[in-house]
Design a protein around this motif. Structure first.
Motif, PDB file in Angstrom:
ATOM      1  N   ALA A  57      -8.774  13.638  -5.654  1.00 42.37           N
ATOM      2  CA  ALA A  57      -9.006  12.596  -6.651  1.00 42.37           C
ATOM      3  C   ALA A  57      -9.366  11.261  -6.019  1.00 42.37           C
ATOM      4  O   ALA A  57     -10.209  10.531  -6.519  1.00 42.37           O
ATOM      5  CB  ALA A  57      -7.761  12.426  -7.524  1.00 42.37           C
ATOM      6  N   ALA A  58      -8.704  10.943  -4.900  1.00 39.66           N
ATOM      7  CA  ALA A  58      -8.956   9.658  -4.243  1.00 39.66           C
ATOM      8  C   ALA A  58      -8.593   9.749  -2.764  1.00 39.66           C
ATOM      9  O   ALA A  58      -7.763  10.569  -2.371  1.00 39.66           O
ATOM     10  CB  ALA A  58      -8.150   8.551  -4.915  1.00 39.66           C
ATOM     11  N   GLU A  59      -9.225   8.885  -1.977  1.00 41.85           N
ATOM     12  CA  GLU A  59      -8.931   8.790  -0.549  1.00 41.85           C
ATOM     13  C   GLU A  59      -8.462   7.373  -0.255  1.00 41.85           C
ATOM     14  O   GLU A  59      -9.107   6.400  -0.659  1.00 41.85           O
ATOM     15  CB  GLU A  59     -10.169   9.104   0.284  1.00 41.85           C
ATOM     16  CG  GLU A  59      -9.939   8.993   1.785  1.00 41.85           C
ATOM     17  CD  GLU A  59     -11.221   9.120   2.591  1.00 41.85           C
ATOM     18  OE1 GLU A  59     -11.151   9.035   3.830  1.00 41.85           O
ATOM     19  OE2 GLU A  59     -12.293   9.280   1.978  1.00 41.85           O
ATOM     20  N   ILE A  60      -7.340   7.259   0.428  1.00 45.51           N
ATOM     21  CA  ILE A  60      -6.795   5.947   0.792  1.00 45.51           C
ATOM     22  C   ILE A  60      -6.591   5.920   2.299  1.00 45.51           C
ATOM     23  O   ILE A  60      -5.698   6.587   2.829  1.00 45.51           O
ATOM     24  CB  ILE A  60      -5.457   5.669   0.076  1.00 45.51           C
ATOM     25  CG1 ILE A  60      -5.604   5.802  -1.437  1.00 45.51           C
ATOM     26  CG2 ILE A  60      -4.935   4.270   0.435  1.00 45.51           C
ATOM     27  CD1 ILE A  60      -4.293   5.705  -2.195  1.00 45.51           C
ATOM     28  N   ILE A 117      -1.426   4.992  -9.508  1.00 44.44           N
ATOM     29  CA  ILE A 117      -0.961   5.686  -8.300  1.00 44.44           C
ATOM     30  C   ILE A 117      -1.477   4.994  -7.044  1.00 44.44           C
ATOM     31  O   ILE A 117      -0.726   4.752  -6.093  1.00 44.44           O
ATOM     32  CB  ILE A 117      -1.435   7.159  -8.302  1.00 44.44           C
ATOM     33  CG1 ILE A 117      -0.812   7.931  -9.451  1.00 44.44           C
ATOM     34  CG2 ILE A 117      -1.058   7.834  -6.975  1.00 44.44           C
ATOM     35  CD1 ILE A 117      -1.405   9.311  -9.639  1.00 44.44           C
ATOM     36  N   ILE A 118      -2.770   4.684  -7.023  1.00 48.30           N
ATOM     37  CA  ILE A 118      -3.393   4.061  -5.850  1.00 48.30           C
ATOM     38  C   ILE A 118      -2.709   2.744  -5.506  1.00 48.30           C
ATOM     39  O   ILE A 118      -2.372   2.481  -4.341  1.00 48.30           O
ATOM     40  CB  ILE A 118      -4.901   3.842  -6.076  1.00 48.30           C
ATOM     41  CG1 ILE A 118      -5.628   5.202  -6.105  1.00 48.30           C
ATOM     42  CG2 ILE A 118      -5.498   2.944  -4.995  1.00 48.30           C
ATOM     43  CD1 ILE A 118      -7.079   5.113  -6.547  1.00 48.30           C
ATOM     44  N   ASN A 119      -2.501   1.899  -6.519  1.00 47.42           N
ATOM     45  CA  ASN A 119      -1.868   0.604  -6.295  1.00 47.42           C
ATOM     46  C   ASN A 119      -0.484   0.752  -5.681  1.00 47.42           C
ATOM     47  O   ASN A 119      -0.113   0.030  -4.744  1.00 47.42           O
ATOM     48  CB  ASN A 119      -1.758  -0.171  -7.613  1.00 47.42           C
ATOM     49  CG  ASN A 119      -3.107  -0.593  -8.155  1.00 47.42           C
ATOM     50  OD1 ASN A 119      -4.104  -0.614  -7.420  1.00 47.42           O
ATOM     51  ND2 ASN A 119      -3.170  -0.918  -9.428  1.00 47.42           N
ATOM     52  N   ARG A 120       0.273   1.704  -6.180  1.00 46.05           N
ATOM     53  CA  ARG A 120       1.627   1.903  -5.670  1.00 46.05           C
ATOM     54  C   ARG A 120       1.645   2.530  -4.287  1.00 46.05           C
ATOM     55  O   ARG A 120       2.506   2.219  -3.473  1.00 46.05           O
ATOM     56  CB  ARG A 120       2.432   2.725  -6.679  1.00 46.05           C
ATOM     57  CG  ARG A 120       2.991   1.823  -7.767  1.00 46.05           C
ATOM     58  CD  ARG A 120       3.075   2.464  -9.124  1.00 46.05           C
ATOM     59  NE  ARG A 120       3.450   1.441 -10.111  1.00 46.05           N
ATOM     60  CZ  ARG A 120       2.594   0.560 -10.618  1.00 46.05           C
ATOM     61  NH1 ARG A 120       1.324   0.544 -10.236  1.00 46.05           N
ATOM     62  NH2 ARG A 120       3.008  -0.347 -11.493  1.00 46.05           N
ATOM     63  N   LYS A 121       0.699   3.405  -4.015  1.00 47.51           N
ATOM     64  CA  LYS A 121       0.605   3.982  -2.675  1.00 47.51           C
ATOM     65  C   LYS A 121       0.219   2.918  -1.650  1.00 47.51           C
ATOM     66  O   LYS A 121       0.717   2.918  -0.520  1.00 47.51           O
ATOM     67  CB  LYS A 121      -0.411   5.134  -2.656  1.00 47.51           C
ATOM     68  CG  LYS A 121       0.178   6.468  -3.131  1.00 47.51           C
ATOM     69  CD  LYS A 121      -0.776   7.611  -2.882  1.00 47.51           C
ATOM     70  CE  LYS A 121      -0.129   8.953  -3.216  1.00 47.51           C
ATOM     71  NZ  LYS A 121       0.849   9.367  -2.179  1.00 47.51           N
ATOM     72  N   LEU A 122      -0.670   2.005  -2.043  1.00 42.75           N
ATOM     73  CA  LEU A 122      -1.072   0.917  -1.147  1.00 42.75           C
ATOM     74  C   LEU A 122       0.121   0.033  -0.795  1.00 42.75           C
ATOM     75  O   LEU A 122       0.336  -0.318   0.368  1.00 42.75           O
ATOM     76  CB  LEU A 122      -2.178   0.075  -1.793  1.00 42.75           C
ATOM     77  CG  LEU A 122      -3.568   0.702  -1.854  1.00 42.75           C
ATOM     78  CD1 LEU A 122      -4.495  -0.160  -2.709  1.00 42.75           C
ATOM     79  CD2 LEU A 122      -4.156   0.861  -0.443  1.00 42.75           C
ATOM     80  N   LYS A 125       2.025  -0.250   2.825  1.00 47.50           N
ATOM     81  CA  LYS A 125       2.135  -1.585   3.422  1.00 47.50           C
ATOM     82  C   LYS A 125       3.597  -1.915   3.726  1.00 47.50           C
ATOM     83  O   LYS A 125       3.917  -2.439   4.801  1.00 47.50           O
ATOM     84  CB  LYS A 125       1.561  -2.628   2.460  1.00 47.50           C
ATOM     85  CG  LYS A 125       1.508  -4.045   3.006  1.00 47.50           C
ATOM     86  CD  LYS A 125       0.465  -4.183   4.098  1.00 47.50           C
ATOM     87  CE  LYS A 125       0.341  -5.626   4.548  1.00 47.50           C
ATOM     88  NZ  LYS A 125      -0.624  -5.775   5.667  1.00 47.50           N
ATOM     89  N   ALA A 126       4.476  -1.579   2.789  1.00 46.17           N
ATOM     90  CA  ALA A 126       5.896  -1.927   2.929  1.00 46.17           C
ATOM     91  C   ALA A 126       6.542  -1.220   4.111  1.00 46.17           C
ATOM     92  O   ALA A 126       7.295  -1.834   4.875  1.00 46.17           O
ATOM     93  CB  ALA A 126       6.643  -1.602   1.637  1.00 46.17           C
ATOM     94  N   ILE A 127       6.270   0.085   4.271  1.00 48.60           N
ATOM     95  CA  ILE A 127       6.944   0.836   5.337  1.00 48.60           C
ATOM     96  C   ILE A 127       6.400   0.481   6.722  1.00 48.60           C
ATOM     97  O   ILE A 127       7.024   0.811   7.734  1.00 48.60           O
ATOM     98  CB  ILE A 127       6.848   2.363   5.107  1.00 48.60           C
ATOM     99  CG1 ILE A 127       5.387   2.822   5.076  1.00 48.60           C
ATOM    100  CG2 ILE A 127       7.576   2.764   3.849  1.00 48.60           C
ATOM    101  CD1 ILE A 127       5.227   4.316   4.940  1.00 48.60           C
ATOM    102  N   LYS A 128       5.254  -0.206   6.771  1.00 44.59           N
ATOM    103  CA  LYS A 128       4.680  -0.606   8.058  1.00 44.59           C
ATOM    104  C   LYS A 128       4.950  -2.077   8.387  1.00 44.59           C
ATOM    105  O   LYS A 128       4.710  -2.520   9.516  1.00 44.59           O
ATOM    106  CB  LYS A 128       3.161  -0.376   8.051  1.00 44.59           C
ATOM    107  CG  LYS A 128       2.756   1.092   8.009  1.00 44.59           C
ATOM    108  CD  LYS A 128       1.246   1.236   7.927  1.00 44.59           C
ATOM    109  CE  LYS A 128       0.832   2.698   7.822  1.00 44.59           C
ATOM    110  NZ  LYS A 128      -0.639   2.850   7.669  1.00 44.59           N
ATOM    111  N   ASP A 129       5.429  -2.821   7.394  1.00 41.29           N
ATOM    112  CA  ASP A 129       5.649  -4.257   7.564  1.00 41.29           C
ATOM    113  C   ASP A 129       6.973  -4.503   8.292  1.00 41.29           C
ATOM    114  O   ASP A 129       8.051  -4.339   7.723  1.00 41.29           O
ATOM    115  CB  ASP A 129       5.663  -4.944   6.195  1.00 41.29           C
ATOM    116  CG  ASP A 129       5.577  -6.453   6.297  1.00 41.29           C
ATOM    117  OD1 ASP A 129       5.999  -7.004   7.346  1.00 41.29           O
ATOM    118  OD2 ASP A 129       5.088  -7.092   5.355  1.00 41.29           O
TER     119      ASP A 129
END
Length: 208
Positions: free
Chosen positions: A28-31, A87-92, A96-100
């Motif tokens: 469906a999408a690639e992130i 979904i995309i917004n929350r995955k982004l 970001k959060a787990i890498k910050d």
């Protein structure tokens, strides 16, 4: 030099072929190189709407056919394009959060644990108890009459009936959930003496 170029070319083909093989057939999408598959999308789509609306896949599909007529709050979950953006917004944000590194990782893990427990509990209790919940026409009529001011000249049409049923269902589910948890506590072996001992030993030190 020619051999070296041939080697690099062959290596490039292998890398491209490997990348292609990692790409799912139905996505469906690639992130950032990671894919949301169609299966993952529909698993999230139906589970989210099932938890919010308490409806089956068939009922969700029926609502989604006339998605433009729905209220914006429901449309954001039932409209498939909007839900994909959801979904995309929350995955982004999640990525970001787990890498910050500026975010306290212990607190972040606690947030994930609390959220996981809460959502799992909500889903489990709903699945376990919802078949025990029955709502009669008399209950709907009684609620409408008792809360007539709340509906302010709105007729008791199918849309209002659906809202009332959902409200009553949530109230009954909440009551049954409390009963279920109470029985579960009674049937389980729970020992809180460790916490009591800790609180007693650290009361003065921690200012409790």
């Amino acid at each position: 030099m020619k051999v070296k170029n041939q080697f690099l070319y062959a290596l490039l083909i292998i890398i491209v072929a490997f990348s292609a093989s990692c790409k799912p057939k139905n996505w469906a999408a690639e992130i950032d190189g990671k894919y949301i598959t169609i299966k993952e999308f529909y698993d999230l789509y139906y589970t989210q709407n099932k938890m919010i609306l308490g409806k089956s896949k068939k009922e969700i599909d029926k609502l989604a056919k006339n998605v433009k007529a729905l209220r914006p709050m429901l449309r954001q979950f039932l409209d498939k394009e909007q839900f994909l953006e959801f979904i995309i917004n929350r995955k982004l944000i999640y990525n970001k959060a787990i890498k910050d590194k500026s975010i306290d990782q212990s607190e972040l893990n606690a947030v994930l644990t609390l959220y996981k427990m809460q959502q799992l509990m909500t889903y489990f209790l709903k699945e376990k108890l919802q078949d025990q919940i029955k709502i009669t026409d008399d209950e709907v009529s009684a609620f409408y009459t008792k809360n007539r001011k709340r509906f302010a000249n709105v007729p008791l049409d199918d849309r209002v009936v659906e809202r009332i049923k959902l409200h009553i269902q949530m109230k009954k589910l909440e009551a049954k959930s409390m009963e279920y948890v109470k029985k579960l506590i009674e049937q389980s072996k729970i020992d809180k003496s460790g916490f009591k001992a800790y609180m007693k030993d650290n009361k003065k030190k921690d200012g409790w």
